[in-house]
Design an enzyme around this catalytic site. Structure first.
Site, short mmCIF file in Angstrom:
data_model
loop_
_atom_site.label_atom_id
_atom_site.label_comp_id
_atom_site.label_asym_id
_atom_site.label_seq_id
_atom_site.Cartn_x
_atom_site.Cartn_y
_atom_site.Cartn_z
N ASP A 305 0.84 -1.20 0.00
CA ASP A 305 0.00 0.00 0.00
C ASP A 305 0.88 1.25 0.00
O ASP A 305 0.65 2.20 0.75
CB ASP A 305 -0.96 0.00 1.19
CG ASP A 305 -2.20 0.87 0.95
OD1 ASP A 305 -2.56 1.05 -0.22
OD2 ASP A 305 -2.79 1.38 1.92
N GLY A 324 -0.88 7.49 5.37
CA GLY A 324 -0.10 6.76 4.38
C GLY A 324 1.36 6.58 4.75
O GLY A 324 1.96 7.40 5.44
#
Length: 417
Positions: A305, A324
């Site tokens: 990811d 993130g």
């Protein structure tokens, strides 16, 4: 360029050479011979310490910034980073500016990897602008090379839109990606709701926010048919729901992010925004359930990811920082500390089947497409090991096991040295 890979141990459960140390000759991008003590005359010799080779790894969720956010990451550097990290293929999320929602957007991304070792497989937006209001141009994007359709880290609140998408895509065997989080239940939460969030005074995201949306999406899939992929799940109940759906015969797959397999919300005590991710890091109970789901096959894929973010939007107060972490460079080393090697390779290659990308077997006469790595040796991941343009890694200081040497793919050899 003709190459011979010397004394390479093949890790491929489908190959007759599985776990055998052999030499592999490659001529004009084709595997011409596999065997012991092959003659090296006329070949460039590739000989690396404890060399292991598997089918090329495929990362099912990667962000590169470009187009529009080249300050975070360019496609060229992102692909070089992926190759040196062992990935021959990456599914790129529609998070650029403009968002990849049209045929031309997909064609642009595909063109960027036409001559590189790592290949881009674009994910098209599920809704226009990823705003959750109107469905995007699925069929045109599919024809241009899109492998799936989803809005990155955005849950579709309109159940009817998801129903229509699942029904419509059956006409061309399209894959719907449904990020699952009920935004009303999430509210203003920034971390997992529990003991740690209470102690730190941070607003929590209940596990229910994910689980309720997954349950809804699975009911829609049962009603419509079609193919559904649920990315980056993070709770024990999510694993149980998907396990049950698979037992019922629903065509559903799912992934988990590397950081959710390694880390828990205990690392948040210093309010370090490197650990702010979506879905959030959860408790040890959830982490163990995710590992169990990987081992029993409920979780099909493990993804980095990978999400490069610049300091202006990441190095902020925890509440304000963007979710993130980067993860390509550290993915193999982390997973190799948590799982058996054969499981690691399986979970890093399984996305091919989900996204409809051809498998390249390690066999004579086949195109050469493989990852080179050393599964042994412990080391600590440091800033100097980051190849990405952005440095927002949740793995700094972690002890890892094994390293990727690089890849051979598309007629090109890329090594991390």
């Amino acid at each position: 360029m003709n190459l011979i890979f010397k004394n390479a141990t093949i890790i491929d459960a489908t190959s007759p050479f599985h776990k055998q140390a052999v030499d592999i000759t490659v001529e004009n991008g084709i595997i011409t011979k596999i065997g012991a003590n092959l003659a090296a005359d006329g070949f460039k010799v590739i000989e690396l310490d404890n060399l292991h080779i598997s089918k090329g790894w495929f990362d099912a969720s990667v962000n590169f910034g470009e187009p529009g956010y080249e300050d975070r990451e360019t496609i060229a550097n992102g692909l070089a980073t992926a190759a040196k990290s062992g990935f021959t293929d990456v599914a790129v999320q529609p998070t650029g500016n403009p968002i990849a929602e049209k045929q031309a957007d997909i064609a642009f991304l595909k063109s960027k990897s036409a001559h590189t070792a790592t290949q881009i497989h674009p994910i098209g937006a599920l809704t226009k602008g990823s705003e959750g209001k109107d469905i995007a141009e699925f069929f045109d994007m599919k024809n241009a090379g899109a492998v799936a359709f989803g809005d990155y880290q955005k849950s579709l609140s309109d159940a009817n839109l998801l129903k229509i998408a699942l029904q419509y895509m059956q006409d061309f065997d399209g894959l719907v990606i449904a990020y699952s989080q009920d935004d009303k239940i999430k509210g203003k939460g920034v971390v997992h709701e529990g003991e740690v969030s209470t102690r730190l005074g941070l607003k929590g995201i209940p596990a229910l926010a994910e689980e309720l949306q997954i349950a809804r999406n699975l009911y829609l899939l049962e009603y419509t048919g079609g193919k559904l992929h649920i990315p980056t799940i993070s709770t024990a109940k999510s694993v149980a729901l998907i396990r049950e759906a698979k037992q019922k015969g629903l065509n559903v797959t799912c992934s988990v992010a590397v950081h959710n397999l390694l880390l828990t919300d205990d690392v948040l005590s210093d309010f370090d925004s490197r650990y702010k991710v979506a879905p959030p890091l959860r408790t040890e109970e959830h982490r163990k359930a995710l590992l169990e789901g990987v081992l029993d096959g409920t979780i099909d894929v493990v993804t980095s990811d990978h999400n490069p973010l610049d300091v202006e939007i990441k190095k902020l107060e925890f509440d304000l920082a963007k979710d993130g972490t980067i993860g390509l460079e550290s993915a193999f080393g982390v997973l190799n500390t948590l799982l058996p090697l054969e499981v690691v390779v399986e979970k890093l290659t399984a996305a091919r089947n989900i996204f409809g990308v051809a498998n390249q077997d390690i066999t004579e006469g086949a195109p050469a497409s493989f990852t080179l790595f050393n599964p042994d040796g412990e080391w600590v991941f440091e800033k100097k090991d980051i190849l990405s343009k952005s440095k927002n890694s949740a793995f700094l200081g972690q002890q890892l096991k094994g390293r990727a040497y690089g890849v051979y793919n598309n007629g090109k050899l890329v090594l991390n040295n």
